[in-house]
Design a protein around this motif. Sequence first.
Motif, PDB file in Angstrom:
ATOM      1  N   ASP A  80      -4.114 -13.028   3.207  1.00 25.40           N
ATOM      2  CA  ASP A  80      -5.217 -12.209   3.711  1.00 25.40           C
ATOM      3  C   ASP A  80      -5.159 -12.194   5.242  1.00 25.40           C
ATOM      4  OD1 ASP A  80      -7.709 -11.221   4.447  1.00 25.40           O
ATOM      5  OD2 ASP A  80      -8.759 -12.249   2.827  1.00 25.40           O
ATOM      6  N   VAL A  81      -5.127 -11.027   5.842  1.00 29.05           N
ATOM      7  CA  VAL A  81      -5.033 -10.965   7.309  1.00 29.05           C
ATOM      8  C   VAL A  81      -6.292 -11.479   8.004  1.00 29.05           C
ATOM      9  CG1 VAL A  81      -3.303  -9.116   7.445  1.00 29.05           C
ATOM     10  CG2 VAL A  81      -5.739  -8.522   7.344  1.00 29.05           C
ATOM     11  N   GLY A  91      -0.919  11.271  10.884  1.00 27.35           N
ATOM     12  CA  GLY A  91      -1.705  12.304  10.205  1.00 27.35           C
ATOM     13  C   GLY A  91      -1.979  11.943   8.751  1.00 27.35           C
ATOM     14  N   LYS A 106     -10.318   2.053  13.591  1.00 28.20           N
ATOM     15  CA  LYS A 106      -8.987   2.413  14.107  1.00 28.20           C
ATOM     16  C   LYS A 106      -8.993   2.359  15.635  1.00 28.20           C
ATOM     17  CE  LYS A 106      -6.233   2.945  11.617  1.00 28.20           C
ATOM     18  NZ  LYS A 106      -5.579   1.855  10.823  1.00 28.20           N
ATOM     19  N   LYS A 137      -2.153   9.341  -1.274  1.00 30.96           N
ATOM     20  CA  LYS A 137      -2.325   7.970  -1.771  1.00 30.96           C
ATOM     21  C   LYS A 137      -3.194   7.911  -3.019  1.00 30.96           C
ATOM     22  CE  LYS A 137      -5.325   5.115   0.549  1.00 30.96           C
ATOM     23  NZ  LYS A 137      -5.838   4.438   1.758  1.00 30.96           N
ATOM     24  N   GLY A 143       0.806  -1.212   0.000  1.00 35.65           N
ATOM     25  CA  GLY A 143       0.000   0.000   0.000  1.00 35.65           C
ATOM     26  C   GLY A 143       0.847   1.274   0.000  1.00 35.65           C
ATOM     27  N   PHE A 144       0.153   2.398   0.019  1.00 38.81           N
ATOM     28  CA  PHE A 144       0.846   3.695  -0.078  1.00 38.81           C
ATOM     29  C   PHE A 144       1.794   3.902   1.100  1.00 38.81           C
ATOM     30  CE2 PHE A 144       0.977   8.361   0.519  1.00 38.81           C
ATOM     31  CZ  PHE A 144       1.561   8.691  -0.690  1.00 38.81           C
ATOM     32  N   LEU A 145       1.320   3.667   2.290  1.00 36.12           N
ATOM     33  CA  LEU A 145       2.213   3.807   3.445  1.00 36.12           C
ATOM     34  C   LEU A 145       3.316   2.755   3.398  1.00 36.12           C
ATOM     35  CD1 LEU A 145       3.144   4.845   6.186  1.00 36.12           C
ATOM     36  CD2 LEU A 145       1.415   3.373   7.242  1.00 36.12           C
ATOM     37  N   ILE A 157      -1.067  11.106   5.220  1.00 35.67           N
ATOM     38  CA  ILE A 157       0.182  10.526   4.718  1.00 35.67           C
ATOM     39  C   ILE A 157       0.472  11.004   3.302  1.00 35.67           C
ATOM     40  CG2 ILE A 157       1.446   8.396   4.269  1.00 35.67           C
ATOM     41  CD1 ILE A 157      -0.365   7.004   6.307  1.00 35.67           C
ATOM     42  N   MET A 195      -5.043  -1.930   5.541  1.00 35.35           N
ATOM     43  CA  MET A 195      -6.380  -1.371   5.780  1.00 35.35           C
ATOM     44  C   MET A 195      -7.328  -1.778   4.664  1.00 35.35           C
ATOM     45  SD  MET A 195      -6.598   2.762   5.065  1.00 35.35           S
ATOM     46  CE  MET A 195      -8.207   3.149   4.355  1.00 35.35           C
ATOM     47  N   ALA A 217      -0.006  -2.495   9.146  1.00 33.91           N
ATOM     48  CA  ALA A 217      -0.245  -1.305   8.310  1.00 33.91           C
ATOM     49  C   ALA A 217      -1.220  -1.578   7.173  1.00 33.91           C
ATOM     50  CB  ALA A 217       1.091  -0.779   7.753  1.00 33.91           C
ATOM     51  N   ASP A 265       0.881  -8.743   1.867  1.00 27.34           N
ATOM     52  CA  ASP A 265      -0.273  -8.004   1.336  1.00 27.34           C
ATOM     53  C   ASP A 265      -1.210  -9.011   0.684  1.00 27.34           C
ATOM     54  OD1 ASP A 265      -0.552  -4.680   0.761  1.00 27.34           O
ATOM     55  OD2 ASP A 265      -1.947  -6.001  -0.314  1.00 27.34           O
ATOM     56  N   TYR A 293     -14.596   4.056   9.669  1.00 29.72           N
ATOM     57  CA  TYR A 293     -13.128   4.120   9.597  1.00 29.72           C
ATOM     58  C   TYR A 293     -12.568   4.413  10.991  1.00 29.72           C
ATOM     59  CZ  TYR A 293      -8.353   5.524   8.642  1.00 29.72           C
ATOM     60  OH  TYR A 293      -6.984   5.607   8.679  1.00 29.72           O
TER      61      TYR A 293
HETATM   62  N1  LIG Z   1      -3.391   7.445   3.842  1.00 25.18           N
HETATM   63  C1  LIG Z   1      -3.522   8.235   4.895  1.00 25.18           C
HETATM   64  O1  LIG Z   1      -3.484   9.482   4.764  1.00 25.18           O
HETATM   65  C2  LIG Z   1      -3.682   7.649   6.273  1.00 25.18           C
HETATM   66  C3  LIG Z   1      -3.902   8.528   7.349  1.00 25.18           C
HETATM   67  C4  LIG Z   1      -3.953   8.013   8.650  1.00 25.18           C
HETATM   68  C5  LIG Z   1      -3.775   6.643   8.868  1.00 25.18           C
HETATM   69  N2  LIG Z   1      -3.589   5.811   7.792  1.00 25.18           N
HETATM   70  C6  LIG Z   1      -3.379   4.387   8.088  1.00 25.18           C
HETATM   71  O2  LIG Z   1      -2.213   3.942   7.404  1.00 25.18           O
HETATM   72  C7  LIG Z   1      -2.347   2.548   7.110  1.00 25.18           C
HETATM   73  C8  LIG Z   1      -2.031   2.312   5.643  1.00 25.18           C
HETATM   74  O3  LIG Z   1      -2.924   3.063   4.865  1.00 25.18           O
HETATM   75  P1  LIG Z   1      -2.643   3.404   3.345  1.00 25.18           P
HETATM   76  O4  LIG Z   1      -3.131   4.783   3.138  1.00 25.18           O
HETATM   77  O5  LIG Z   1      -1.250   3.033   2.981  1.00 25.18           O
HETATM   78  O6  LIG Z   1      -3.679   2.427   2.646  1.00 25.18           O
HETATM   79  P2  LIG Z   1      -3.523   1.612   1.282  1.00 25.18           P
HETATM   80  O7  LIG Z   1      -4.919   1.253   0.898  1.00 25.18           O
HETATM   81  O8  LIG Z   1      -2.680   2.337   0.310  1.00 25.18           O
HETATM   82  O9  LIG Z   1      -2.723   0.321   1.757  1.00 25.18           O
HETATM   83  C9  LIG Z   1      -3.334  -0.696   2.487  1.00 25.18           C
HETATM   84  C10 LIG Z   1      -2.817  -2.043   2.003  1.00 25.18           C
HETATM   85  O10 LIG Z   1      -3.480  -3.060   2.756  1.00 25.18           O
HETATM   86  C11 LIG Z   1      -3.710  -4.137   1.897  1.00 25.18           C
HETATM   87  N3  LIG Z   1      -4.810  -4.978   2.354  1.00 25.18           N
HETATM   88  C12 LIG Z   1      -6.139  -4.740   2.247  1.00 25.18           C
HETATM   89  N4  LIG Z   1      -6.836  -5.781   2.703  1.00 25.18           N
HETATM   90  C13 LIG Z   1      -5.925  -6.700   3.127  1.00 25.18           C
HETATM   91  C14 LIG Z   1      -6.054  -7.995   3.689  1.00 25.18           C
HETATM   92  N5  LIG Z   1      -7.251  -8.544   3.902  1.00 25.18           N
HETATM   93  N6  LIG Z   1      -4.919  -8.663   4.007  1.00 25.18           N
HETATM   94  C15 LIG Z   1      -3.700  -8.124   3.771  1.00 25.18           C
HETATM   95  N7  LIG Z   1      -3.528  -6.888   3.236  1.00 25.18           N
HETATM   96  C16 LIG Z   1      -4.634  -6.192   2.910  1.00 25.18           C
HETATM   97  C17 LIG Z   1      -4.078  -3.483   0.558  1.00 25.18           C
HETATM   98  O11 LIG Z   1      -3.936  -4.382  -0.532  1.00 25.18           O
HETATM   99  C18 LIG Z   1      -3.116  -2.312   0.523  1.00 25.18           C
HETATM  100  O12 LIG Z   1      -1.937  -2.628  -0.185  1.00 25.18           O
HETATM  101  C19 LIG Z   1      -3.770   2.166   7.529  1.00 25.18           C
HETATM  102  O13 LIG Z   1      -3.713   1.624   8.819  1.00 25.18           O
HETATM  103  C20 LIG Z   1      -4.495   3.489   7.587  1.00 25.18           C
HETATM  104  O14 LIG Z   1      -5.582   3.458   8.481  1.00 25.18           O
HETATM  105  C21 LIG Z   1      -3.551   6.271   6.511  1.00 25.18           C
END
Ligand SMILES: NC(=O)c1ccc[n+]([C@@H]2O[C@H](COP(=O)([O-])OP(=O)(O)OC[C@H]3O[C@@H](n4cnc5c(N)ncnc54)[C@H](O)[C@@H]3O)[C@@H](O)[C@H]2O)c1
Length: 250
Positions: free
Chosen positions: A45-46, A164, A140, A175, A10-12, A166, A67, A65, A31, A136
Amino acid sequence: MKILITGAAGFLGKGLIVPFETHGHALRLMDVVPFSSPHETVVGDVTDYAAVEKAVAGVDGIVIAHMAPRGEKNIHYSTPAMPFDINVKGTANLFHAALACGIKKIVVISSTAAVQDYKREVIAHDLPLRAAGGYYGMSKACQEVIAEQFAREHGMQVACLRVGYILDGDKNVDKYGRVIAERNALDTDRRDIGEVARLCLECPDLAYETFNVMSTWESMDSWDVKYTCARLNWKPAHDFGWLRTPQTRP
Ligand SMILES: NC(=O)c1ccc[n+]([C@@H]2O[C@H](COP(=O)([O-])OP(=O)(O)OC[C@H]3O[C@@H](n4cnc5c(N)ncnc54)[C@H](O)[C@@H]3O)[C@@H](O)[C@H]2O)c1
């Protein structure tokens, strides 16, 4: 240490791994979607406990990490099904498997959504949960509840990072690929989050703690990020100083 990171595609996840690489940790990246990486990867899959059990075997620490995807117009967060299945059950599966395998160190990527309902000028790092943002925020907050109870009942060393908004600080994109032109106190570079996660896993005296994590100078007081800096001897490396607002720096 060998570290499992969920949601690694994912993005993070893509930025989070950088400080772990720089400091020589071995990585196992998980992932649900297939992805390529020079590190060990697990497609799984988690929500599937058997897959989680396999993924945690042999690691020393975990960064949670993943979501549930938001979907078009946030459709997947319009009912409890996906957020509770993936975010909450997935987190419980990881803690349960970690306990079974004797893994003590876990970082949960939480969100400011977990405390977003506070209407205060200063949001301390250790405020009790008061989520907002529908399912959401609720999911969390539930992740943090699971984390705290495992830490308390089983002596695990757990940090929840209330991060915050990201961004990739090199390209100033979020993202969704949107380019950010103006700074916001909540802006957080994904590598800065990775560095805080690394410091938490390496911290010798951590029991259970919540940290606010942002990269901007504005967040130091208003989001108590100065506590994160002092506690972990950390300094954000990507403070978005080049993005201007009407405010001027002190
Ligand atoms: N993007 C933001 O601005 C932001 C802000 C605050 C907190 N967050 C938190 O950061 C974390 C990452 O968010 P992100 O923005 O990178 O999201 P994202 O959607 O880009 O990445 C999430 C990853 O989780 C994977 N995923 C989904 N379902 C899954 C499963 N069942 N099993 C395994 N993997 C699975 C997805 O394929 C994806 O690659 C999350 O916990 C989110 O709550 C994000």
